[in-house]
Design an enzyme around this catalytic site. Sequence first.
Site, PDB file in Angstrom:
ATOM      1  N   ASP A  28       0.829  -1.203   0.000  1.00 34.92           N
ATOM      2  CA  ASP A  28       0.000   0.000   0.000  1.00 34.92           C
ATOM      3  C   ASP A  28       0.866   1.258   0.000  1.00 34.92           C
ATOM      4  O   ASP A  28       0.445   2.322   0.465  1.00 34.92           O
ATOM      5  CB  ASP A  28      -0.949   0.001   1.201  1.00 34.92           C
ATOM      6  CG  ASP A  28      -0.211  -0.005   2.539  1.00 34.92           C
ATOM      7  OD1 ASP A  28       1.025  -0.161   2.530  1.00 34.92           O
ATOM      8  OD2 ASP A  28      -0.873   0.157   3.578  1.00 34.92           O
TER       9      ASP A  28
ATOM     10  N   HIS B 146      25.541   4.012 -17.850  1.00 33.89           N
ATOM     11  CA  HIS B 146      24.397   4.196 -16.963  1.00 33.89           C
ATOM     12  C   HIS B 146      24.514   3.302 -15.729  1.00 33.89           C
ATOM     13  O   HIS B 146      23.534   2.743 -15.255  1.00 33.89           O
ATOM     14  CB  HIS B 146      23.092   3.908 -17.715  1.00 33.89           C
ATOM     15  CG  HIS B 146      22.787   4.932 -18.770  1.00 33.89           C
ATOM     16  ND1 HIS B 146      21.911   4.684 -19.808  1.00 33.89           N
ATOM     17  CD2 HIS B 146      23.242   6.189 -18.953  1.00 33.89           C
ATOM     18  CE1 HIS B 146      21.848   5.757 -20.586  1.00 33.89           C
ATOM     19  NE2 HIS B 146      22.644   6.676 -20.083  1.00 33.89           N
TER      20      HIS B 146
ATOM     21  N   ASP C 233      28.074  11.169 -11.598  1.00 35.54           N
ATOM     22  CA  ASP C 233      27.115  11.897 -12.437  1.00 35.54           C
ATOM     23  C   ASP C 233      25.858  12.049 -11.589  1.00 35.54           C
ATOM     24  O   ASP C 233      25.119  11.089 -11.366  1.00 35.54           O
ATOM     25  CB  ASP C 233      26.824  11.094 -13.704  1.00 35.54           C
ATOM     26  CG  ASP C 233      25.960  11.846 -14.713  1.00 35.54           C
ATOM     27  OD1 ASP C 233      25.233  12.778 -14.315  1.00 35.54           O
ATOM     28  OD2 ASP C 233      25.985  11.486 -15.912  1.00 35.54           O
TER      29      ASP C 233
ATOM     30  N   ASP D  58      22.463  18.791 -13.704  1.00 35.46           N
ATOM     31  CA  ASP D  58      23.089  17.569 -14.228  1.00 35.46           C
ATOM     32  C   ASP D  58      24.587  17.825 -14.325  1.00 35.46           C
ATOM     33  O   ASP D  58      25.049  18.508 -15.244  1.00 35.46           O
ATOM     34  CB  ASP D  58      22.490  17.249 -15.598  1.00 35.46           C
ATOM     35  CG  ASP D  58      22.940  15.898 -16.141  1.00 35.46           C
ATOM     36  OD1 ASP D  58      23.687  15.194 -15.447  1.00 35.46           O
ATOM     37  OD2 ASP D  58      22.529  15.557 -17.270  1.00 35.46           O
TER      38      ASP D  58
ATOM     39  N   HIS E   2      28.850   8.358 -27.020  1.00 36.55           N
ATOM     40  CA  HIS E   2      27.598   9.071 -26.765  1.00 36.55           C
ATOM     41  C   HIS E   2      27.707  10.516 -27.245  1.00 36.55           C
ATOM     42  O   HIS E   2      28.804  11.008 -27.589  1.00 36.55           O
ATOM     43  CB  HIS E   2      27.237   9.034 -25.274  1.00 36.55           C
ATOM     44  CG  HIS E   2      28.230   9.658 -24.350  1.00 36.55           C
ATOM     45  ND1 HIS E   2      28.363  11.028 -24.200  1.00 36.55           N
ATOM     46  CD2 HIS E   2      29.151   9.109 -23.517  1.00 36.55           C
ATOM     47  CE1 HIS E   2      29.295  11.291 -23.305  1.00 36.55           C
ATOM     48  NE2 HIS E   2      29.801  10.150 -22.873  1.00 36.55           N
TER      49      HIS E   2
ATOM     50  N   HIS F 199      22.661  17.455 -24.295  1.00 36.49           N
ATOM     51  CA  HIS F 199      21.204  17.290 -24.374  1.00 36.49           C
ATOM     52  C   HIS F 199      20.582  18.509 -23.715  1.00 36.49           C
ATOM     53  O   HIS F 199      21.210  19.210 -22.910  1.00 36.49           O
ATOM     54  CB  HIS F 199      20.741  15.985 -23.716  1.00 36.49           C
ATOM     55  CG  HIS F 199      21.113  15.842 -22.263  1.00 36.49           C
ATOM     56  ND1 HIS F 199      20.442  16.504 -21.241  1.00 36.49           N
ATOM     57  CD2 HIS F 199      22.082  15.111 -21.651  1.00 36.49           C
ATOM     58  CE1 HIS F 199      20.984  16.186 -20.069  1.00 36.49           C
ATOM     59  NE2 HIS F 199      21.986  15.348 -20.284  1.00 36.49           N
TER      60      HIS F 199
ATOM     61  N   TYR G  35      36.258   6.482 -22.342  1.00 34.52           N
ATOM     62  CA  TYR G  35      36.001   5.244 -21.596  1.00 34.52           C
ATOM     63  C   TYR G  35      36.911   4.163 -22.180  1.00 34.52           C
ATOM     64  O   TYR G  35      36.729   3.732 -23.320  1.00 34.52           O
ATOM     65  CB  TYR G  35      34.526   4.845 -21.704  1.00 34.52           C
ATOM     66  CG  TYR G  35      33.608   6.016 -21.440  1.00 34.52           C
ATOM     67  CD1 TYR G  35      33.251   6.370 -20.140  1.00 34.52           C
ATOM     68  CD2 TYR G  35      33.152   6.819 -22.487  1.00 34.52           C
ATOM     69  CE1 TYR G  35      32.444   7.477 -19.895  1.00 34.52           C
ATOM     70  CE2 TYR G  35      32.349   7.923 -22.249  1.00 34.52           C
ATOM     71  CZ  TYR G  35      31.997   8.251 -20.959  1.00 34.52           C
ATOM     72  OH  TYR G  35      31.209   9.347 -20.718  1.00 34.52           O
TER      73      TYR G  35
ATOM     74  N   ARG H 127      34.335  11.427 -17.410  1.00 30.91           N
ATOM     75  CA  ARG H 127      33.370  12.337 -18.029  1.00 30.91           C
ATOM     76  C   ARG H 127      33.353  13.623 -17.217  1.00 30.91           C
ATOM     77  O   ARG H 127      33.448  13.592 -15.986  1.00 30.91           O
ATOM     78  CB  ARG H 127      31.969  11.713 -18.079  1.00 30.91           C
ATOM     79  CG  ARG H 127      30.950  12.563 -18.807  1.00 30.91           C
ATOM     80  CD  ARG H 127      29.676  11.778 -19.183  1.00 30.91           C
ATOM     81  NE  ARG H 127      28.930  11.257 -18.064  1.00 30.91           N
ATOM     82  CZ  ARG H 127      28.876   9.965 -17.722  1.00 30.91           C
ATOM     83  NH1 ARG H 127      29.545   9.061 -18.423  1.00 30.91           N
ATOM     84  NH2 ARG H 127      28.145   9.567 -16.691  1.00 30.91           N
TER      85      ARG H 127
END
Length: 438
Positions: free
Chosen positions: A34, A237, A254, A265, A346, A350, A388, A405
């Site tokens: 619940d 990720h 990140d 971000d 990548h 964005h 990477y 990164r």
Amino acid sequence: MSDWFARRARLAAQLPAGAVAVLATAPERRRNGDSDYPYRHDSSFYYLCGFPEPEAVLVIVAGQRPRSLLFCREKNAEREIWDGFRYGPEAAQTAFGVDEAYPIDDLDVHLAELLADAPALYLPLARDAALDARARGWLDSVRAQARKGVQAPAVLGDLTPLVEEMRLIKDAGELATMEQAGRISAQAHARAMRAVRPGMPEYALEAELLYEFRRHGAQAPAYPSIVAGGANACVLHYVANNALLRDGDLVLIDAGCELDGYASDITRTFPVNGRFSPAQRDLYELVLAAQAAAIATIAPGRRVAEVHEAALRVLTQGMLDLGLITHLVSLEQALEQRLYLPFYMHGTSHWLGMDVHDCGNYKDVHHSERPSRLLETGMVLTVEPGIYVRAAEGVPREFWNTGIRIEDDAAVTAHGARLLSAGAPKTVREIEDLMQHD
């Protein structure tokens, strides 16, 4: 309130006179038993009215003097004992500046009336199955009156692209909130740099971030935090955050907070023991140079694709110089053959806003060849090049299992990029000085 009113008016101005636009907020989601997940509103709904509760629908009727109607839960003293405060229609009308407010249970009756002889109905098509089904019921109710001369809307339009294009350009208030979110997140990254120790589990470092977010008023992380030590940083990720941080490794974080509906971000990578090794420094300085080149391209009138292209050129040249790309080719040949892909797979940017991967097209929808769209003042985008290096034959061993990164949030201004996340230490010297002095 004035921002919400102005946004609703701008949206109504894009619709045919008499058209009806309907947007529902997100539903509550059951976690288990619940217990529900912590509630989070629909971003576009919140953008137009700021109402924070579930079970709510916003209706806008376009015209020379547009009207806005909010449907929400009624006041309920018993439920408020269990679940907390509810505005109810009367208080919501005043607090959120809508023309009219009604109980959510009255939605179907009012929509059937509003759609009678309306020229068009706008919804976020195919985004909300429950709303799509409900809209069919409204239209059926209107069509049933055809013999009385009542006409149903002849046009069913998609509301999503209209609202998303509005959301892409941030106003001064949105930018101020995002800058504060960036400050909080930057402080969290600095806290993590001070707190890290060899042998610490990744999740303990994640806890430092969460503490800093919340103690400065952020409501939640904007997305699941990545705390990736050593080879884990080569997983883009990675969110398990359950390995031990080892002496001699780098850790990639990140993470960003959400403040009043807006995301930050930020990514930083730093040595667990406080000192970069020579090989780690070489790779780090390469990524930092790529980010600087990318940031330098940001200005009104430049193409968003130029940001990625600038980073990619620097990274690929560095891969050639460091021996990661072993083919005897020129920079242009390496780019054409995409020899960088094993190490950088990548995009560099964005959109950022209410969603961490915010809405808005990356292509120019008005151009027949659909090139990358032009940057405009008020847009906010991330700049996040990386490298990477997994353990692999032919790759210099000193670079194995290293993921780096560096990510910042950039607002487009008339003078170029303004970093909303500049408070997070980024240079090798800044990072090592902070870590050695604590």
